[in-house]
Design a protein around this motif. Sequence first.
Motif, short mmCIF file in Angstrom:
data_model
loop_
_atom_site.label_atom_id
_atom_site.label_comp_id
_atom_site.label_asym_id
_atom_site.label_seq_id
_atom_site.Cartn_x
_atom_site.Cartn_y
_atom_site.Cartn_z
N SER A 106 33.38 36.43 -14.06
CA SER A 106 33.11 37.49 -15.08
C SER A 106 32.37 36.76 -16.44
N ASP A 107 31.13 37.08 -16.43
CA ASP A 107 30.25 36.54 -17.48
C ASP A 107 30.32 35.12 -17.89
N GLY A 108 30.10 34.35 -16.67
CA GLY A 108 30.26 32.77 -16.89
C GLY A 108 31.58 32.34 -16.99
N ARG A 109 32.60 33.05 -16.67
CA ARG A 109 34.06 32.72 -16.91
C ARG A 109 34.53 32.78 -15.34
N VAL A 110 35.43 32.08 -15.08
CA VAL A 110 36.32 32.30 -13.60
C VAL A 110 37.79 32.42 -13.95
N VAL A 111 38.31 33.89 -13.65
CA VAL A 111 39.64 34.02 -13.99
C VAL A 111 40.32 33.75 -12.75
N LEU A 112 41.53 33.02 -12.42
CA LEU A 112 42.40 32.65 -11.18
C LEU A 112 43.67 33.46 -11.26
N GLY A 113 43.92 34.17 -10.31
CA GLY A 113 45.19 34.60 -10.06
C GLY A 113 45.82 33.93 -9.23
N HIS A 114 47.31 33.55 -9.19
CA HIS A 114 47.94 32.79 -8.20
C HIS A 114 49.39 32.84 -7.94
N ILE A 115 49.92 33.02 -6.79
CA ILE A 115 51.22 33.34 -6.40
C ILE A 115 51.28 32.67 -5.11
N GLY A 116 52.51 31.66 -5.11
CA GLY A 116 52.66 31.00 -3.79
C GLY A 116 52.19 29.55 -3.72
N ASP A 117 51.92 28.98 -2.74
CA ASP A 117 51.52 27.57 -2.50
C ASP A 117 50.11 27.56 -1.99
N SER A 118 49.37 28.55 -1.87
CA SER A 118 47.96 28.16 -1.62
C SER A 118 47.44 27.55 -2.80
N ARG A 119 46.30 27.07 -2.89
CA ARG A 119 45.80 26.51 -4.11
C ARG A 119 44.29 26.65 -4.52
N ALA A 120 43.88 26.37 -5.74
CA ALA A 120 42.70 26.52 -6.29
C ALA A 120 42.28 25.09 -6.87
N TYR A 121 41.06 24.63 -6.37
CA TYR A 121 40.75 23.48 -7.11
C TYR A 121 39.38 23.52 -7.79
N ARG A 122 38.71 22.48 -8.72
CA ARG A 122 37.60 22.51 -9.20
C ARG A 122 37.01 21.19 -9.23
N LEU A 123 35.79 21.04 -8.46
CA LEU A 123 35.06 19.78 -8.71
C LEU A 123 34.04 19.76 -9.84
N ARG A 124 34.37 18.92 -10.98
CA ARG A 124 33.19 18.96 -11.77
C ARG A 124 32.81 17.46 -12.32
N ALA A 125 31.41 16.97 -12.04
CA ALA A 125 31.15 15.82 -12.58
C ALA A 125 31.99 14.58 -11.66
N GLY A 126 32.28 15.16 -10.39
CA GLY A 126 32.94 14.16 -9.51
C GLY A 126 34.39 13.86 -9.70
N LYS A 127 35.22 14.65 -10.58
CA LYS A 127 36.53 14.78 -10.85
C LYS A 127 37.06 16.10 -10.21
N LEU A 128 38.12 15.96 -9.41
CA LEU A 128 38.90 16.98 -8.68
C LEU A 128 39.85 17.59 -9.63
N THR A 129 40.14 18.65 -9.95
CA THR A 129 41.13 19.38 -10.45
C THR A 129 41.91 20.30 -9.91
N GLN A 130 43.17 20.18 -9.60
CA GLN A 130 44.06 21.55 -9.29
C GLN A 130 44.30 22.59 -10.40
N LEU A 131 43.80 23.57 -10.30
CA LEU A 131 43.90 24.61 -11.18
C LEU A 131 45.15 25.53 -11.10
N SER A 132 45.86 25.66 -9.89
CA SER A 132 46.75 26.47 -9.68
C SER A 132 48.17 25.47 -9.74
N ARG A 133 49.37 26.14 -9.61
CA ARG A 133 50.80 25.36 -9.60
C ARG A 133 51.33 25.90 -8.59
N ASP A 134 51.83 25.06 -7.68
CA ASP A 134 52.79 25.48 -6.51
C ASP A 134 53.97 26.04 -7.08
N HIS A 135 54.12 27.19 -6.31
CA HIS A 135 55.49 28.01 -6.82
C HIS A 135 56.57 27.43 -5.62
#
Length: 225
Positions: A106-135
């Motif tokens: 949405s308009d240059g942003r990303v909204v993450l919705g999360h429940i459970g232990d599937s995951r969302a990551y972002r790779l930016r400038a070579g750095k990998l970040t886990q955006l979700s938290r495992d439940h």
Amino acid sequence: MISDLGHCAAASVTGQVRERNEDSAYVGRRLQAVADGLGGHPGGDLASAAAIRALARYDEPAAAGQDPELTLRQAFAAAAEEVAKSAAAHPDLASMATTLTALLWSDGRVVLGHIGDSRAYRLRAGKLTQLSRDHVTEIPVFGSVMTRCIGAGSDEGPDITGHDARPGDRWLLCSDGLYGVVSDAGIRKVLRAGTPAAGSPDNVTVIVIDDPPATETAMLGAAGS
């Protein structure tokens, strides 16, 4: 099943020892999501498919002034309602449940919705970040136990968080069949180079998204069958 959808690629496979794929995924123009039916609960494939199909109905152009966080929260509520309906229609599958992890653009942003232990990551400038938290929590003898999910009588809602999107970012949604056998370093290497990863004994579902997101739509896994 592998789909190349413009600026997005997705795959969902059964794995090397599973009899059926209990994962589901949706790749849309504005919304992408992965769901993993809980192992040990009957009807995991039905739960993940029901959640994904309900969520996909929210892949629509944003109305002026529309709050993307609220939209995604409503989409998760619809997914939970659909899973509950499926469970009610199949009394022998009353404990069916699934994870659900989704990105809404949405308009240059990303909204993450999360429940459970599937995951969302972002790779930016070579750095990998886990955006979700495992439940999940670790319990002696039993091992990892899911603490939040959609279905199985759970009434807790998802984590909803907003993230900025920059040109060159690469986003990943995946079920635990990927990170259960591939380390963060391995995931980072694959995302940077686009090289293939090794197989997994579990169901594996992966969506890789570049900016801008997909130009087509697709359903994969149990939801696509």
